[in-house]
Scaffold this active site. Structure first.
Site, short mmCIF file in Angstrom:
data_model
loop_
_atom_site.label_atom_id
_atom_site.label_comp_id
_atom_site.label_asym_id
_atom_site.label_seq_id
_atom_site.Cartn_x
_atom_site.Cartn_y
_atom_site.Cartn_z
N GLU A 129 0.97 -1.18 0.07
CA GLU A 129 -0.02 0.08 0.05
C GLU A 129 0.84 1.20 -0.08
OE1 GLU A 129 -3.28 -1.97 3.14
OE2 GLU A 129 -2.51 -0.05 3.56
N GLY A 131 2.59 3.75 1.88
CA GLY A 131 2.93 3.76 3.38
C GLY A 131 3.19 2.39 3.98
N ALA A 132 2.89 1.19 3.16
CA ALA A 132 2.91 0.06 3.67
C ALA A 132 3.61 -1.01 2.69
CB ALA A 132 1.82 -0.64 4.30
N SER A 134 7.34 -3.08 2.21
CA SER A 134 8.00 -4.02 2.76
C SER A 134 7.67 -4.73 3.98
CB SER A 134 9.43 -3.90 2.68
OG SER A 134 10.15 -3.72 1.36
N ILE A 163 0.56 -3.57 -7.59
CA ILE A 163 0.13 -5.22 -7.57
C ILE A 163 0.08 -5.91 -8.87
CG2 ILE A 163 -2.04 -6.51 -7.01
CD1 ILE A 163 -0.82 -4.88 -4.50
N HIS A 346 29.69 -4.83 -23.23
CA HIS A 346 29.27 -4.20 -24.71
C HIS A 346 29.58 -3.03 -25.01
CE1 HIS A 346 27.00 -8.02 -24.17
NE2 HIS A 346 26.43 -7.85 -25.30
N GLU A 371 8.98 -7.85 -3.09
CA GLU A 371 9.14 -9.05 -1.86
C GLU A 371 10.11 -8.80 -0.90
OE1 GLU A 371 8.71 -12.94 -3.17
OE2 GLU A 371 7.53 -12.34 -4.98
N SER A 374 16.41 -4.63 -0.28
CA SER A 374 17.67 -5.28 0.30
C SER A 374 17.82 -4.77 1.76
CB SER A 374 18.80 -4.69 -0.67
OG SER A 374 18.53 -5.27 -1.94
#
Length: 397
Positions: A129, A131-132, A134, A163, A346, A371, A374
């Site tokens: 969300e 503010g929310a 990890s 999402i 490269h 998910e 780090s």
């Protein structure tokens, strides 16, 4: 048959078929996926027929029933190409599907898992969300009962962000606060919310830095009414534990995915170094280029070993907290370094669109964010190490 009963021979065939599909069917069409920002329907249909929408769902519910050690081997193959392919069925097998597998009632599993395994249903994990992110303890989405009995409906209100698969989702696994955190628990519940439920609105598809074809969007829930049976596990206090368990398992999968994409970046780098010339000499003959290739190879080998060890520790129950975070932290950071070196090897060519390492460079950046960032992984690792060293505290499994 349980997930642990997929035999070595059967799994070897599944892995070989997946590798062939990725490298002969998907890799040649990566530019098409990038340009059109979608995975072609025929590739999706092939993935469905192969059982990839349910590879980690138990066989009793129509899936292939792979355990986590097998999952990571598959993920390393899926990471070799556009991450949009894996994203199509990643939530069914991972963070969304595992909530149902691990915490759903028999009725909930019977209603949804078989259709998820077949690809008929795409599930989305609706946790993040504004503010929310990890840390789910900051959830603001609310769920309240419309009545006092256990059979009363729930009313959900709130907003979710970033999402995965939201624009194509048939089912949302929605986390919401049902009461303030107290001594009884964090007060976070998780619900099954079909996408066509009144009050559910999916926003415009996000325009992202990379991972074209992997769609994300905001999702809002306005007075969304779901029955009592939509509460996963039938308990208000399952949500936080379900989120943490599913995310920890998912971190091992993401680590393996990072190894797969790093291997691709390494292979592209070696091929370019062997063929591109400077002053008539293949650049791979230059020691500084060889040093970059050596650093890439070392990172990939270390990441692969760490992922396999972490999956084994998960299956044995030895470590389901520290090792998953350590694997995700190391492998996603490693993949970023390997991708950066690939562009460097490269030269100017690596900065051009339609060159695989340019896409890989952008794609891997997200792996360090979703998910659990780090930074969150470092907090989990350090916090659990300290906790385990305190008097009267054992190692944190």
């Amino acid at each position: 048959m349980t997930t642990a009963e997929v035999g070595d021979d059967d799994f070897a065939e599944i892995l070989a078929q997946t590798r062939q599909f990725v490298r002969t069917a998907v890799v040649p069409r990566e530019q098409e996926i990038l340009a059109e920002d979608r995975v072609p329907d025929d590739l999706r249909e092939q993935a469905e027929k192969m059982g990839l929408f349910g590879y980690a769902i138990p066989q009793q519910w129509g899936g292939l029933g792979l355990n986590l050690a097998q999952d990571v081997e598959l993920a390393m193959e899926l990471g070799y190409t556009s991450l949009a392919l894996r994203s199509l069925f990643g939530t069914n097998n991972g963070i969304a599907g595992q909530v149902l597998v691990g915490f759903g009632t028999d009725e909930q599993k019977a209603q949804w898992l078989e259709r998820m395994a077949s690809g008929e249903v795409v599930a989305s994990f609706a946790l993040t969300e504004p503010g929310a992110g990890s840390n789910p303890s900051g959830l603001r989405t609310r769920a309240v009962r419309d009545g006092s009995g256990d059979d009363a409906d729930w009313i959900i209100n709130g907003d979710k962000r970033f999402i995965t698969n939201a624009p194509i989702a048939d089912l949302f696994i929605v986390f919401a606060r049902s009461r303030p955190a107290d001594d009884a628990g964090p007060g976070i519940a998780v619900f099954l919310v079909p996408a066509d439920t009144e009050g559910v609105r999916v926003g415009a598809k996000d325009a992202k830095m990379g991972q074209e074809g992997a769609w994300t969007a905001d999702v809002s829930f306005t007075d969304v009414r779901v029955p009592a049976g939509a509460l996963i596990g039938g308990s208000e206090d399952i949500g936080y534990r379900a989120a943490m368990t599913s995310l920890a398992r998912g971190r091992v999968h993401i680590a393996a995915l990072a190894v797969g994409i790093a291997q691709r970046a390494l292979d592209e780098s070696v091929a370019y170094a062997a063929s591109a010339t400077q002053g008539g000499t293949p650049i791979g003959k230059f020691q500084l280029v060889q040093a970059m290739l050596a650093d890439q190879q070392t990172g990939v080998l270390a990441g692969r070993a760490l992922v396999r060890d972490t999956a084994a520790r998960w299956l044995s129950g030895e470590d389901r907290r520290i090792a998953p975070s350590a694997a995700k932290l190391f492998c996603t950071e490693m993949a970023a370094k390997v991708a950066d070196l690939a562009v460097q090897i490269h030269g100017g060519t690596g900065y051009m669109r339609e060159v695989p390492v340019e896409r890989i460079y952008r794609d891997v950046r997200l792996l360090r964010l979703y998910e659990g960032t780090s930074e969150i992984q470092r907090l989990i690792i350090g916090g659990n190490l300290v906790k385990g060293a305190q008097p009267g505290k054992g190692a944190q499994a």
